[in-house]
Design a protein around this motif. Structure first.
Motif, PDB file in Angstrom:
ATOM      1  N   GLN A 174       0.910  -1.289   0.031  1.00 58.12           N
ATOM      2  CA  GLN A 174       0.008  -0.045  -0.153  1.00 58.12           C
ATOM      3  C   GLN A 174       0.863   1.146   0.111  1.00 58.12           C
ATOM      4  OE1 GLN A 174      -3.705   0.000   2.314  1.00 58.12           O
ATOM      5  NE2 GLN A 174      -3.061  -2.030   3.113  1.00 58.12           N
ATOM      6  N   PRO A 175       1.945   1.252   0.852  1.00 60.52           N
ATOM      7  CA  PRO A 175       2.734   2.688   0.505  1.00 60.52           C
ATOM      8  C   PRO A 175       3.107   2.873  -0.802  1.00 60.52           C
ATOM      9  CG  PRO A 175       3.590   1.208   2.465  1.00 60.52           C
ATOM     10  CD  PRO A 175       2.526   0.347   1.765  1.00 60.52           C
ATOM     11  N   ALA A 176       3.251   1.934  -1.745  1.00 65.52           N
ATOM     12  CA  ALA A 176       3.764   2.035  -3.055  1.00 65.52           C
ATOM     13  C   ALA A 176       2.891   2.571  -3.911  1.00 65.52           C
ATOM     14  CB  ALA A 176       4.663   0.882  -3.629  1.00 65.52           C
TER      15      ALA A 176
ATOM     16  N   ASP B 253       1.853   3.037   6.859  1.00 66.89           N
ATOM     17  CA  ASP B 253       1.640   1.786   6.399  1.00 66.89           C
ATOM     18  C   ASP B 253       0.301   1.386   6.746  1.00 66.89           C
ATOM     19  OD1 ASP B 253       1.999  -0.729   5.134  1.00 66.89           O
ATOM     20  OD2 ASP B 253       3.178  -1.405   6.726  1.00 66.89           O
ATOM     21  N   PRO B 254      -0.670   1.667   5.570  1.00 67.73           N
ATOM     22  CA  PRO B 254      -2.254   1.579   6.016  1.00 67.73           C
ATOM     23  C   PRO B 254      -2.587   0.184   6.298  1.00 67.73           C
ATOM     24  CG  PRO B 254      -1.901   3.075   4.307  1.00 67.73           C
ATOM     25  CD  PRO B 254      -0.494   2.342   4.529  1.00 67.73           C
ATOM     26  N   GLU B 255      -3.515   0.142   7.375  1.00 68.52           N
ATOM     27  CA  GLU B 255      -4.193  -1.158   7.567  1.00 68.52           C
ATOM     28  C   GLU B 255      -5.264  -1.740   6.536  1.00 68.52           C
ATOM     29  OE1 GLU B 255      -4.819  -1.625  12.062  1.00 68.52           O
ATOM     30  OE2 GLU B 255      -6.087  -0.369  11.243  1.00 68.52           O
TER      31      GLU B 255
ATOM     32  N   VAL C 272      -7.572   9.056   4.825  1.00 70.63           N
ATOM     33  CA  VAL C 272      -8.368   8.010   4.743  1.00 70.63           C
ATOM     34  C   VAL C 272      -7.902   7.035   3.790  1.00 70.63           C
ATOM     35  CG1 VAL C 272     -10.082   8.970   6.025  1.00 70.63           C
ATOM     36  CG2 VAL C 272     -10.070   9.027   3.584  1.00 70.63           C
ATOM     37  N   PHE C 273      -6.671   7.327   3.425  1.00 70.08           N
ATOM     38  CA  PHE C 273      -6.285   6.311   2.021  1.00 70.08           C
ATOM     39  C   PHE C 273      -5.797   5.184   2.444  1.00 70.08           C
ATOM     40  CE2 PHE C 273      -2.984   4.392  -0.374  1.00 70.08           C
ATOM     41  CZ  PHE C 273      -3.538   4.188  -1.845  1.00 70.08           C
ATOM     42  N   GLY C 274      -6.234   3.886   1.875  1.00 70.22           N
ATOM     43  CA  GLY C 274      -6.035   2.644   2.020  1.00 70.22           C
ATOM     44  C   GLY C 274      -6.897   1.653   1.623  1.00 70.22           C
TER      45      GLY C 274
ATOM     46  N   ARG D 191       9.733  -4.787  -1.798  1.00 72.58           N
ATOM     47  CA  ARG D 191       9.671  -4.265  -3.375  1.00 72.58           C
ATOM     48  C   ARG D 191       8.884  -2.912  -3.127  1.00 72.58           C
ATOM     49  NH1 ARG D 191      10.612  -9.347  -4.111  1.00 72.58           N
ATOM     50  NH2 ARG D 191      11.493 -10.044  -6.304  1.00 72.58           N
ATOM     51  N   ILE D 192       8.293  -2.333  -2.234  1.00 71.03           N
ATOM     52  CA  ILE D 192       7.620  -0.968  -2.020  1.00 71.03           C
ATOM     53  C   ILE D 192       8.265  -0.012  -2.676  1.00 71.03           C
ATOM     54  CG2 ILE D 192       6.905   0.723  -0.330  1.00 71.03           C
ATOM     55  CD1 ILE D 192       6.167  -1.636   1.469  1.00 71.03           C
TER      56      ILE D 192
END
Length: 638
Positions: free
Chosen positions: A252-254, A307-309, A364-366, A424-425
């Motif tokens: 998700q961070p990528a 690092d979103p859930e 609120v991204f995730g 690989r992020i």
């Protein structure tokens, strides 16, 4: 105390003294364990009087390296303390020797720490370096610069999860900078054993075990097989989509887009919740709930933005089945806002410590999945990969899902996903894959195609086939459940019907004649409007006005009606073509995966399975009459 020599860029070589001291007592709390403290100092003329540079605990090491002030100092051990760490940049251990060896195309060893590097140099005779921070830190650019140009780099990792991640990170970071990278580990069974323990046990360099490259396609195959064990999907495209969505939660961070996963069915016991329960064991940092307030949701999402859930919302139909309640609308807007990393987020007024209020924006991204009977609102569906489920037939068998035991082997697959994708992020950030779709559907599938392309094998082809088929099915369902779309389609059929009777294209239809044709079908959604009178001329005009279509008079000025030309643009923009409706495919894409640049990944036989999508069409006979001020884009509700 343990003394280690550390090279400092643009500074005299320093030494690092590592020791333990009792932690400071916090009032009202028991004394914590001993803290590991690092003391950086420069040798003076006399060893017993060093020039102290800084001291810090392990927790504040990263902050100090960035130039911030050190914490309260230890008792003065020499010439005093400096106020900050400006111009102090830790370099790669034995980095200068590595630069010289790499310039000659030599071979270099990399260990996780200074102790490992010293042991490797002593027993192999090769130049051996260590990254400051070891396997718990990101790969520094200085380490890459030191080994750039080497013919072979051997990475010796510890026997633990951190070591495995460190090896995979280096394998990726050195790609294209060195000739070849080989990751090795000791065969010792003790967890955390390193190269120094390996040599201390009497083993040699030839006894190290090669850690093979991670096969992403094989890991995705495991995930898909795990899903098939407990769930019967109505199409193989759905299996592929759910597999890729689960994998995408680990990077998700990528990602720039976080597609929603909508799992829905016509009735209970269709396996909807089972999809979420299995996904919980495979996804990154899952958070599953059946009832959450808007405030709790946006605060939880904002708290883990680094690092979103992975949020899994079950029983979503209970929220949206009661119409547009205030809570439902807030949840809907939250779900929509979290799809795009560049969205504005959610802004609320928060109390200030000193009194008063200030506005604060919550990110609120995730990745998020919703599950329930029937589909959620159209705005959520447009940002979703929709997976329709159906009840299992008597002759279809699956393995019962026992979370107490199955979570063990599913957790091993999750760990494999993390080991493959987490390093690989950085590599996958800002990646934009070739897509067979366009506009919003391309955004929805972008993250899934990134994973498929990184895995290789058959997955790029499978992903693009699923994207085309599922997007066509979703577009078809939305078209068949929207009053505006249905009305446009019915008007097109009316013009074609009259033209077929006359044998000539009909360019103008009187309002009265058009209404007769529209109200003729008994299953028309507007059949019961106006107390059974059906669609009226005034209502027809209001519904079509949203598409820029308005009634006009005929050439003689005696009748009001509609020109066919005024419909053409709306038909082209909003309705699927006959071929798309019959075959279930979108306009022909021309995209390919990186591994096969010249081969199209849009199979000619991709089609939508009619039984899989038929149930999704809401019963238009139950479509309520819209309010007098309703707009033409109102979606039919059950």
């Amino acid at each position: 105390m343990v003394y280690e020599t550390v090279a400092i860029e643009n500074e005299t070589p320093l030494r690092k003294c590592r020791f333990e001291r009792p932690a400071r007592r916090v009032k009202g709390k028991p004394r914590a364990k001993k803290e590991k403290t690092f003391l950086w100092y420069r040798w003076g003329e006399r060893e017993h009087s060093p020039d102290i540079v800084a001291a810090h605990t392990k927790k504040t090491k990263a902050a100090l390296v960035s130039g911030k002030e050190p914490p309260p100092p230890l008792p003065d051990l020499g010439e005093g303390w400096l106020e900050g760490l400006e111009n102090l940049t830790p370099c790669t251990y034995h980095g200068e020797a590595a630069r010289e060896a790499a310039a000659l195309g030599g071979e270099i060893n990399i260990g996780e720490g200074e102790k490992t590097a010293d042991a490797l140099h002593q027993h192999t005779g090769r130049v051996s370096v260590a990254s400051h921070g070891g396997g718990n830190s990101a790969i520094p650019n200085d380490l890459i610069d030191c080994v750039r140009g080497a013919s072979l780099v051997r990475v010796y990792v510890d026997n633990d999860e951190t070591g495995a991640r460190f090896g995979e990170q280096l394998r990726l970071a050195l790609r294209g900078h060195v000739g070849k990278v080989v990751v090795l580990r000791s065969p010792l069974e003790e967890k955390g054993s390193d190269a120094a323990d390996h040599f201390a046990a009497g083993l040699g360099d030839e006894d190290f075990v090669v850690v093979p490259d991670i096969d992403g396609a094989e890991i995705l195959d495991k995930v898909r097989k795990a899903l098939e064990t407990f769930i019967i999907f109505s199409s193989q495209h759905h299996e592929v989509a759910v597999t890729l969505w689960i994998a995408a939660t680990h990077i998700q961070p990528a990602l720039y887009f976080a597609p929603r996963l909508t799992v829905c069915g016509p009735e209970s016991q269709c396996g909807k919740s089972r999809v979420l329960h299995v996904a919980r064991e495979l996804a990154h940092a899952p958070y599953i709930t059946e009832n959450v307030s808007p405030a709790a949701l946006f605060r939880r999402l904002d708290r883990n933005q680094g690092d979103p859930e992975t949020v899994l919302l079950d029983e979503i139909d209970a929220l949206f089945s009661n119409g547009k309640s205030e809570k439902a609308e807030e949840i809907r807007s939250l779900i929509n806002a979290g799809f795009d990393r560049n969205s504005g987020g959610v802004t609320r007024c928060e109390p200030c410590p000193g009194g008063g209020y200030e506005d604060r924006t919550f990110n609120v991204f995730g990745m998020l999945a919703v599950c329930g009977i029937d589909m959620p609102p159209e705005t959520i569906v447009n940002r979703s990969v929709v997976v329709p489920m159906r009840r299992r037939a008597p002759d279809e068998e699956v393995t019962p899902f026992q979370v107490q035991t199955d979570r063990i082997w599913l957790g091993e697959i999750r760990d494999d996903l993390a080991l493959w994708l987490r390093p690989r992020i950085g590599v996958l950030a800002n990646t934009v894959p070739n897509s067979p779709l366009a506009d919003r559907p391309a955004d929805v599938w972008q993250s899934l195609l990134i994973v498929a392309d990184e895995a290789g094998g058959d997955w790029p082809k499978l992903a693009r086939a699923a994207a085309v088929a599922m997007n066509a099915a979703q577009k078809r369902v939305l078209q068949e459940n929207n009053i505006g779309y249905l009305l446009l389609a019915a008007c097109r059929e009316a013009f074609e019907e009259v033209g077929g009777i006359s044998g000539e294209p009909m360019n103008f239809l009187e309002t009265e004649r058009l209404l007769d044709l529209l109200n003729a079908p008994e299953d028309a959604p507007w059949q019961r409007w106006d107390r059974g009178d059906g669609l009226s001329g005034r209502r027809l005009s209001k519904l079509l006005s949203g598409y820029g279509i308005r009634p006009v008079r005929n050439t003689t000025g005696t009748k009001r009606g509609y020109n066919r030309a005024s419909f053409e643009d709306a038909w082209r923009r909003y309705l699927m073509s006959d071929d798309e409706m019959n075959q279930g495919t979108c306009s022909p894409p021309e995209a390919s995966c990186p591994s096969e640049a010249s081969a199209s990944h849009t199979p000619a036989d991709v089609s939508v399975d009619e039984p899989c999508t038929k149930w999704l069409r809401r019963k238009t006979a139950q479509t309520p009459e819209p309010a007098a001020g309703g707009n033409a884009h109102a979606t039919a509700t059950p």
